[in-house]
Design a protein around this motif. Structure first.
Motif, short mmCIF file in Angstrom:
data_model
loop_
_atom_site.label_atom_id
_atom_site.label_comp_id
_atom_site.label_asym_id
_atom_site.label_seq_id
_atom_site.Cartn_x
_atom_site.Cartn_y
_atom_site.Cartn_z
N ASN A 134 0.95 -1.42 0.38
CA ASN A 134 -0.10 0.20 0.17
C ASN A 134 1.07 1.32 -0.43
O ASN A 134 0.55 1.98 -0.24
N LEU A 135 1.90 1.29 0.70
CA LEU A 135 2.65 2.46 0.93
C LEU A 135 3.57 3.03 -0.39
O LEU A 135 3.17 3.72 -0.98
N ILE A 136 3.99 1.62 -0.96
CA ILE A 136 4.87 1.74 -2.02
C ILE A 136 3.25 2.19 -3.60
O ILE A 136 4.04 2.98 -4.17
N GLY A 137 2.35 1.29 -3.40
CA GLY A 137 1.49 2.09 -4.50
C GLY A 137 1.30 3.87 -4.52
O GLY A 137 1.29 4.26 -5.43
N ASN A 138 1.18 4.11 -3.10
CA ASN A 138 0.18 5.63 -2.90
C ASN A 138 1.31 6.41 -3.48
O ASN A 138 1.95 7.44 -3.84
N GLY A 139 3.11 6.26 -2.96
CA GLY A 139 4.29 6.92 -3.29
C GLY A 139 4.20 6.75 -4.98
O GLY A 139 4.36 8.08 -5.47
N VAL A 140 4.09 5.85 -5.47
CA VAL A 140 3.94 5.43 -6.78
C VAL A 140 3.29 6.40 -7.91
O VAL A 140 3.32 7.47 -8.49
N ALA A 141 1.86 6.33 -6.47
CA ALA A 141 0.35 6.79 -7.56
C ALA A 141 0.97 8.51 -8.16
O ALA A 141 0.81 9.19 -8.89
N THR A 142 1.79 8.71 -6.68
CA THR A 142 1.62 10.75 -6.49
C THR A 142 2.75 10.56 -6.96
O THR A 142 2.94 11.81 -8.20
N VAL A 143 4.16 10.56 -7.74
CA VAL A 143 4.98 10.63 -8.32
C VAL A 143 4.16 10.57 -9.74
O VAL A 143 5.01 11.79 -10.59
N VAL A 144 3.99 9.34 -10.34
CA VAL A 144 2.87 9.44 -11.63
C VAL A 144 2.53 10.71 -11.77
O VAL A 144 2.09 11.73 -13.20
N ILE A 145 1.36 11.26 -10.82
CA ILE A 145 0.10 12.68 -10.97
C ILE A 145 1.23 13.39 -10.86
O ILE A 145 0.55 14.24 -11.70
N ALA A 146 2.65 13.87 -10.08
CA ALA A 146 2.91 14.68 -10.23
C ALA A 146 3.67 15.08 -11.53
O ALA A 146 3.68 16.14 -12.39
N LYS A 147 4.42 13.93 -12.60
CA LYS A 147 5.25 13.78 -13.72
C LYS A 147 4.34 14.50 -14.29
O LYS A 147 4.22 14.85 -15.36
N HIS A 148 2.93 13.75 -14.51
CA HIS A 148 2.10 14.13 -15.62
C HIS A 148 1.38 15.32 -15.59
O HIS A 148 0.68 15.54 -16.61
#
Length: 430
Positions: free
Chosen positions: A386-400
């Motif tokens: 869960n932790l890693i998944g939320n971290g990746v999601a945040t980076v993806v949205i930020a980059k997008h």
């Protein structure tokens, strides 16, 4: 390299090892040490409501553009739904291939006390309408006092939009909230100093209460869950990360202290305040972090989704229940709703599983007794995922959204960088 015993990562690793040893060799004493982890989790929960409120309000108000807020939030929710559905589907696929519950010996089925889980599931609101209405708080202060994350987030978004509409007149409030946010993160830093003690107590309790030998009976299911979550992180999240031009391995290394904290406490919520701070330092804008991370803790539980789908089918296999393709699709649909209500705290996944089976009577809800002894061990894997998944999601949205500025790592995380350089330069002493 010389081991730096002042480093938090080193301290948590040592604490976890000591906890395992104490739990194994002095199980009665180890089981009593759960209070150490309970105190730490309460300390963390104490600061989560104000941190989420001030961070979200500040991020939205500072953004100024309400259309941008809606666009980021919409993209985040779409991403969460797609990824968690993939996680659920992968869980179903693997558990059907391995069939860990086939031929299971159910002689000890009644040994576990499942009443507290079935009662909690019955009292929880898991319907779609109940879930939506539950997001709106009857009382904002009450939601803060109870630590209800989604109602706090809902009010914070409204308040942030209100400040954004005020323009320059809202600047004094924004500056005040920014100072308050830094003040609360200072409290988090103080709390984190005792995290090794919490990790020690949690691991000593886990091994002392259930014993290392308790893993043997359900070893195949545990192995399947761990392997599935590992492959999900490397292949699915790794593939997403690669598409957005960052390395999943480098990212995991960057948040290693948060991962170890979650491993020790078995709760992804224990790392929430620090994770938000780390993601900002990694390069994600404050507004994206403030919106995506708290929302992800209710809508983007990849590890919990994998666990729920595998555990439900495991129980069906243990009872010799053959589920048709369409019955499994129906179960998947139910899980897509119930998994969104699971919080990031220890035991919530188990209660959500009970709620899911209550809504899907084909599988007997009392079958969750099969999992009581080892749920604690699997909860660590799902919390880390869960932790890693939320971290990746945040980076993806930020980059997008072009809200990613990696230069911040060099500017704001000098302590961690110096520690890494020191570790590379010196050999480990035996």
């Amino acid at each position: 390299m010389r081991i730096n015993f002042k480093n938090l990562t080193v301290q948590v690793v040592i604490a976890i090892i000591l906890g395992i040893l104490v739990g194994h060799f002095a199980p009665k004493f180890g089981a009593e040490l759960k209070v150490l982890a309970d105190i730490f989790v309460k300390l963390i929960k104490m600061v989560i409501p104000p941190i989420v409120f001030f961070t979200v309000v500040n991020g939205i108000a500072s953004m100024g553009d309400m259309k941008k807020v809606g666009k980021i939030g919409g993209k985040a929710l779409l991403y969460f739904e797609i990824v968690t559905t993939i996680a659920l589907a992968i869980g179903l696929l693997v558990v059907n291939l391995i069939k860990p519950g086939a031929g299971f010996d159910k002689t000890g089925l009644t040994s576990g006390d499942v009443s507290k889980y079935t009662e909690a599931a019955a009292q929880s609101n898991n319907g779609f309408i109940d879930f939506i209405t539950g997001i709106i708080p009857e009382n904002v202060v009450g939601a803060m006092a109870k630590g209800e994350l989604l109602p706090i987030l809902f009010f914070a978004v409204l308040f942030g939009l209100s400040l954004a509409a005020m323009g320059q007149a809202s600047q004094p409030v924004i500056k005040l909230f920014d100072k308050l946010t830094h003040g609360f993160f200072g409290v988090v830093n103080m709390i984190m100093k005792v995290s090794p003690i919490a990790a020690f107590g949690a691991m000593a309790y886990t091994i002392g209460k259930f014993g290392i030998g308790s893993l043997t009976r359900l070893g195949l299911l545990m192995t399947a869950v761990y392997i599935t979550m590992f492959l999900f992180i490397i292949l699915v999240l790794g593939g997403v990360a690669r598409y957005y031009k960052f390395s999943i391995f480098s990212f995991i290394k960057y948040i290693r202290e948060e991962i170890l904290l979650v491993l020790g406490t078995s709760s992804s919520e224990s790392a929430l305040p620090r994770m938000m701070d780390r993601l900002e330092k990694y390069g994600c804008s404050k507004s994206v972090v403030g919106l995506v991370v708290p929302t992800g803790y209710s809508f983007n539980l990849d590890g919990t989704s994998i666990y729920l789908s595998m555990a439900a089918i495991f129980i069906a296999q243990a009872y010799g229940i053959e589920l048709s393709f369409w019955e499994q699709i129906t179960l998947l649909g139910i899980l897509m709703i119930t998994s969104k209500g699971a919080a990031g705290v220890t035991g919530s996944g188990f209660i959500t599983l009970a709620a899911t089976l209550a809504a899907f009577p084909v599988i007997p809800v009392e079958g969750i007794a099969l999992l009581i002894g080892v749920d604690r061990f699997m909860s660590e894997a799902r919390a880390i995922t869960n932790l890693i998944g939320n971290g990746v999601a945040t980076v993806v949205i930020a980059k997008h959204e072009n809200e990613f500025h990696p230069g911040r790592v060099q500017q704001t995380d000098e302590t961690a960088i110096e520690s890494d350089k020191e570790s590379e330069a010196k050999p480990i002493m035996a």
